[in-house]
Design a protein around this motif. Structure first.
Motif, PDB file in Angstrom:
ATOM      1  N   GLU A  22      -8.864  27.301  16.148  1.00 52.47           N
ATOM      2  CA  GLU A  22      -7.963  26.153  16.044  1.00 52.47           C
ATOM      3  C   GLU A  22      -6.807  26.334  17.016  1.00 52.47           C
ATOM      4  OE1 GLU A  22      -6.541  25.111  12.130  1.00 52.47           O
ATOM      5  OE2 GLU A  22      -5.525  23.350  12.952  1.00 52.47           O
ATOM      6  N   TYR A  61      -8.492  29.174   0.418  1.00 50.94           N
ATOM      7  CA  TYR A  61      -7.325  30.038   0.660  1.00 50.94           C
ATOM      8  C   TYR A  61      -6.809  30.424  -0.715  1.00 50.94           C
ATOM      9  CZ  TYR A  61      -7.415  28.279   5.439  1.00 50.94           C
ATOM     10  OH  TYR A  61      -7.799  27.966   6.723  1.00 50.94           O
ATOM     11  N   TRP A  78       1.178  21.498  14.048  1.00 48.77           N
ATOM     12  CA  TRP A  78       1.689  22.862  14.310  1.00 48.77           C
ATOM     13  C   TRP A  78       2.892  22.836  15.230  1.00 48.77           C
ATOM     14  CZ3 TRP A  78       0.054  24.839  10.301  1.00 48.77           C
ATOM     15  CH2 TRP A  78      -1.244  24.604   9.835  1.00 48.77           C
ATOM     16  N   ILE A  89      -3.670  26.531  16.940  1.00 49.75           N
ATOM     17  CA  ILE A  89      -2.629  26.814  15.946  1.00 49.75           C
ATOM     18  C   ILE A  89      -2.015  28.136  16.368  1.00 49.75           C
ATOM     19  CG2 ILE A  89      -4.330  27.984  14.470  1.00 49.75           C
ATOM     20  CD1 ILE A  89      -2.880  27.109  12.005  1.00 49.75           C
ATOM     21  N   GLU A 137     -13.517  27.730   6.612  1.00 52.07           N
ATOM     22  CA  GLU A 137     -12.203  28.378   6.560  1.00 52.07           C
ATOM     23  C   GLU A 137     -12.110  29.154   5.250  1.00 52.07           C
ATOM     24  OE1 GLU A 137      -8.924  25.661   7.100  1.00 52.07           O
ATOM     25  OE2 GLU A 137      -9.884  24.665   8.796  1.00 52.07           O
ATOM     26  N   HIS A 158     -13.567  25.016   2.138  1.00 53.53           N
ATOM     27  CA  HIS A 158     -12.419  25.837   2.550  1.00 53.53           C
ATOM     28  C   HIS A 158     -11.851  26.559   1.342  1.00 53.53           C
ATOM     29  CE1 HIS A 158     -11.428  23.077   6.238  1.00 53.53           C
ATOM     30  NE2 HIS A 158     -12.653  23.579   6.272  1.00 53.53           N
ATOM     31  N   ASN A 188     -11.616  16.841   9.103  1.00 48.35           N
ATOM     32  CA  ASN A 188     -11.228  18.121   8.496  1.00 48.35           C
ATOM     33  C   ASN A 188     -10.442  17.844   7.223  1.00 48.35           C
ATOM     34  OD1 ASN A 188     -10.531  21.107   8.520  1.00 48.35           O
ATOM     35  ND2 ASN A 188      -8.478  20.208   8.593  1.00 48.35           N
ATOM     36  N   GLN A 189     -10.901  18.358   6.130  1.00 51.60           N
ATOM     37  CA  GLN A 189     -10.194  18.247   4.835  1.00 51.60           C
ATOM     38  C   GLN A 189      -9.787  16.805   4.513  1.00 51.60           C
ATOM     39  OE1 GLN A 189      -6.914  21.099   4.920  1.00 51.60           O
ATOM     40  NE2 GLN A 189      -8.276  22.776   4.323  1.00 51.60           N
ATOM     41  N   ALA A 233     -10.284  32.040   8.871  1.00 46.01           N
ATOM     42  CA  ALA A 233      -9.276  31.224   9.572  1.00 46.01           C
ATOM     43  C   ALA A 233      -7.885  31.656   9.149  1.00 46.01           C
ATOM     44  CB  ALA A 233      -9.489  29.744   9.266  1.00 46.01           C
ATOM     45  N   PRO A 234      -6.896  31.451  10.017  1.00 50.17           N
ATOM     46  CA  PRO A 234      -7.056  31.214  11.457  1.00 50.17           C
ATOM     47  C   PRO A 234      -7.491  32.485  12.191  1.00 50.17           C
ATOM     48  CG  PRO A 234      -4.922  30.395  10.682  1.00 50.17           C
ATOM     49  CD  PRO A 234      -5.505  31.255   9.586  1.00 50.17           C
ATOM     50  N   PHE A 275       1.068  29.992  10.937  1.00 47.83           N
ATOM     51  CA  PHE A 275       0.227  30.156   9.752  1.00 47.83           C
ATOM     52  C   PHE A 275      -0.096  31.638   9.629  1.00 47.83           C
ATOM     53  CE2 PHE A 275      -3.315  30.145   6.948  1.00 47.83           C
ATOM     54  CZ  PHE A 275      -3.333  28.938   6.272  1.00 47.83           C
ATOM     55  N   GLY A 281      -9.738  22.385  11.910  1.00 47.88           N
ATOM     56  CA  GLY A 281      -8.399  22.481  11.435  1.00 47.88           C
ATOM     57  C   GLY A 281      -7.596  21.162  11.492  1.00 47.88           C
ATOM     58  N   SER A 282      -6.444  21.287  10.903  1.00 52.28           N
ATOM     59  CA  SER A 282      -5.522  20.163  10.848  1.00 52.28           C
ATOM     60  C   SER A 282      -5.164  19.637  12.236  1.00 52.28           C
ATOM     61  CB  SER A 282      -4.235  20.589  10.151  1.00 52.28           C
ATOM     62  OG  SER A 282      -4.533  21.183   8.932  1.00 52.28           O
TER      63      SER A 282
HETATM   64  O1  AHR Z   1      -6.478  27.434   8.978  1.00 53.67           O
HETATM   65  C1  AHR Z   1      -5.220  26.865   8.942  1.00 53.67           C
HETATM   66  C2  AHR Z   1      -5.204  25.478   8.336  1.00 53.67           C
HETATM   67  O2  AHR Z   1      -5.546  25.537   6.993  1.00 53.67           O
HETATM   68  C3  AHR Z   1      -6.168  24.499   8.926  1.00 53.67           C
HETATM   69  O3  AHR Z   1      -5.628  23.820   9.998  1.00 53.67           O
HETATM   70  C4  AHR Z   1      -6.448  23.554   7.809  1.00 53.67           C
HETATM   71  O4  AHR Z   1      -7.748  23.026   7.879  1.00 53.67           O
HETATM   72  C5  AHR Z   1      -6.210  24.373   6.572  1.00 53.67           C
HETATM   73  O5  AHR Z   1      -5.432  23.709   5.665  1.00 53.67           O
END
Ligand code: AHR
Length: 671
Positions: free
Chosen positions: A59, A433, A295, A61, A460, A431, A382-383, A499-500, A510, A263-264
């Motif tokens: 990404e 996290y 970003w 980012i 991700e 995804h 994405n998302q 990710a990232p 991030f 990604g975003s």
């Molecule tokens: O990986 C970082 C960010 O986390 C991505 O841009 C997004 O898809 C997610 O929320």
């Protein structure tokens, strides 16, 4: 990670040291535990893991691309970052000379239609006379992305566009961070630059400074317009513009695919700032660049759609093109007017795959790649699943792409792991996290998902928050457990990426990330090294394995057969994560192998651990937490292995002449 042996003495020392350091904290450690692992290494019930199983998600980012993998040294090379309304800000350019010597401003005077802003320098001083210029001249300098890495003996190509009604006398130089040391310089003398003129010069550095700047100066009175100033090292990967050290780090992961450009970043906070592929192809000088508002930084889009496809090809990875589907974080295109966006994406596929005579294939060919790129996967957004127009827009994109390119695999943003999708898709994006404990337990997330619908693309995943620090061992181990779970479920999960991927240490948008770098240094976090344990899984054979432990919730294991492409030797690899604070004796029993089919010599054990589970790597200690490989002297059908607390272990058992022949995507036969 290869099945090679580092000096035994050193390794023994390491393990004794490690054991001792755990022993010293015995109050926290329960009695040693025993666990049993049963592996069925026969072809019965073995399955093939996709060649694309483990890849990378790139990404834009954290300055991953601009100021990162893309080796361009100049930041805001076209003076566009301040916007199209002039006068505008020229950050990060600096002016050399006060107002009595030089007046700098921006004007919409460029020779390029899509990026009209250029710099105008009115030089008031002269070589001599009342207002003579200082010895070094006046002009501008660009510090790049937190300093340019200029290295002695290396050559850099500087290109810029210039216009002046007077003959041009200008110096182009790399200057050290103190502003005094000249690392490389060239004088540009042109009799007639009354029309915009492209100047190209090679500068060989006579010294090293990781924080240099590019300077353009003159001592002659007059007006000079400057535009599209670029400086690139000559030694990029294959001359394709990728910074070698960063490229090599990701190439070492042997990724099966590369997802890009987010990604975003793909979505944008607002659609007006989303990634638009057509603005990123063609000659670099003509690209407008854009402000990535998620970003919060400008990119000149030197790393554009073409370069992403080239990157995938150079890595030997399949490209996964994630495109904007008319939805950003704050605004959406209504489905009733989405068709122009759909056509735009069909054009992008033609750009990648069309023959060199097609409308967009010819643009690719003109950029030096007449052969099509191997684009087989696209993701619609994405998302965005929960967003109002997603469903409607998705179907428009899906239908148009499938009818023009039936073989392309289309990835939906909606999670199909817990319930069936209500729309057609080849894969669904997933995804995650979360904290370390939940990540480890999510290893079982796909144990019971349907095997008949679309497969998962876990594009991700990462441990985040306090557990993760800036990328520590705990994070890596939890993620390793999760990946073992995905590997065991590779009939339901087709692809996975962390990710990232990258962070420029000067702009950590991030946290945490897999690879940390600045202008000249780089290191992998433990999570990066953890991914090395899965490189050989792409295209490998997965075997049934069962773990018995009490309690069992801090161990997870898998078993694969893989072939080392370098020496054609075959290995049975057992991976085990010990996610607990106990030392565990693992009693391994392997069935399905004939006697003496495992060679002790050539078998190896690799371990990723550290004396403190919160340990991290740094620029000064880049391999504090990194895999250590040594011989596995008791390799055999039955063996005991000691698992250090908080460790990822990989046992590579060298097999005698055992070859699997793959007959279908999920079935195997013994040859
Ligand atoms: O990986 C970082 C960010 O986390 C991505 O841009 C997004 O898809 C997610 O929320």
């Amino acid at each position: 990670m290869e099945a090679t042996c580092s000096p035994c003495g050193l390794l023994l020392f390491f393990f004794i040291g490690l054991y001792a350091s755990f022993q010293c904290c015995a109050t926290e450690i329960d009695a040693n535990q025993t666990a049993w692992l049963f592996v069925n290494a026969s072809q019965i019930s073995a399955t093939k893991i996709q060649q694309t199983m483990f890849g990378i998600s790139f990404e834009e980012i954290n300055h991953s691309g601009a100021g990162g993998l893309w080796a361009e040294l100049v930041k805001n090379r076209g003076f566009e970052a301040g916007g199209q309304n002039t006068p505008s800000n020229i950050d990060p350019w600096f002016i050399l000379g006060n107002e009595s010597l030089l007046i700098a401003s921006t004007e919409r005077a460029s020779r390029f239609d899509r990026n009209e802003v250029a710099l105008r320098m009115e030089v008031l001083c002269d070589e001599d006379g009342n207002n003579s210029c200082p010895a070094g001249g006046v002009g501008v300098y660009n510090p790049g992305f937190w300093g340019m890495n200029i290295e002695q003996g290396k050559t850099y190509k500087v290109i810029f566009y210039v216009r002046s009604l007077n003959p041009l006398e200008m110096s182009v130089s790399f200057i050290g961070s103190n502003g005094l040391q000249t690392l490389a310089t060239a004088d540009i003398i042109e009799a007639d630059v009354s029309n915009w003129t492209k100047v190209e010069v090679l500068l060989e550095a006579k010294g090293t400074d990781h924080s240099s700047r590019l300077q353009l100066t003159t001592t002659k009175k007059g007006v000079i317009w400057l535009d599209q100033v670029s400086a690139m090292p000559l030694d990029t990967h294959k001359g394709h513009g990728f910074r070698n050290d960063l490229f090599n780090m990701i190439a070492d992961l042997k990724p099966g695919f590369i997802r890009f450009p987010g990604g975003s970043f793909v979505e944008g906070e607002w659609l007006v700032n989303a990634f638009r592929w057509k603005e990123t192809v063609g000659p670099w000088e003509e690209r407008p660049g854009h402000f990535g508002d998620v970003w919060k930084y400008w990119t000149d889009d030197g790393l554009g759609y073409f370069e992403y496809l080239q990157l995938a090809e150079d890595l030997g990875a399949l490209p996964v093109w994630v495109f904007n589907n008319g939805i950003s974080h704050n605004d959406q295109v209504d489905t009733s007017i989405i068709l122009p966006f759909v056509q735009d994406i069909l054009d992008s596929i033609e750009f990648a795959r069309g023959d060199a005579a097609s409308t967009w294939g010819s643009v690719r060919a003109a950029m030096g790649h007449p052969e099509p790129f191997d684009l087989r996967y696209v993701a619609i957004g994405n998302q965005d699943c929960g967003r109002k127009n997603y469903h409607g827009n998705y179907l428009k994109f899906y239908t148009a792409i499938k009818s023009a390119y039936p073989d392309i695999k289309i990835i939906s943003n909606c999670d199909g792991s817990s319930q069936q999708l209500d729309h057609p898709a080849d894969l669904y994006d997933f995804h995650v996290y979360t904290n370390a404990k939940s990540m480890f337990s999510m290893a079982h997330n796909f144990d019971h998902t349907s095997r008949s619908g679309p497969k998962a693309f876990v594009s991700e995943y990462a441990v985040t928050g306090q557990d993760a620090g800036r990328g520590n061992l705990l994070k890596a181990l939890a993620e390793a457990g999760f990946l073992i779970g995905l590997e065991r479920n590779s009939d339901a999960v087709e692809m996975a990426s962390n990710a990232p991927l990258f962070v420029n240490a000067n702009d950590r948008r991030f946290n945490p990330d897999a690879i940390v770098f600045d202008s000249s240094q780089i290191y992998g976090t433990p999570s990066y090294w953890m991914q090395h344990f899965f490189r050989e899984s792409n295209g490998a054979i997965l075997h049934n394995s069962t773990l018995q432990a009490n309690p069992s919730n801090s161990l997870i294991a898998s078993a694969i057969s893989w072939q080392n492409a370098k020496n054609n030797k075959n290995y049975l690899r057992i991976k085990v994560v010990n996610f607990g604070s106990n030392i565990v004796t693992l009693k391994i029993s392997i069935d399905g192998l004939e006697k003496n089919k495992i060679q002790k010599t050539g078998s190896a054990k690799t371990i990723l651990t550290s004396s403190n589970v919160m340990d991290e790597n740094t620029f000064n200690g880049p391999k504090k937490v990194a895999p250590v490989t040594g011989p596995l002297e008791n390799a055999g059908n039955k063996m005991n292995v000691i698992l250090a607390p908080y460790s990822l272990n990989s046992l590579d058992l060298l097999r005698n002449s055992y070859v699997f022949q793959v007959t279908g995507s999920n079935s195997v036969q013994k040859a």
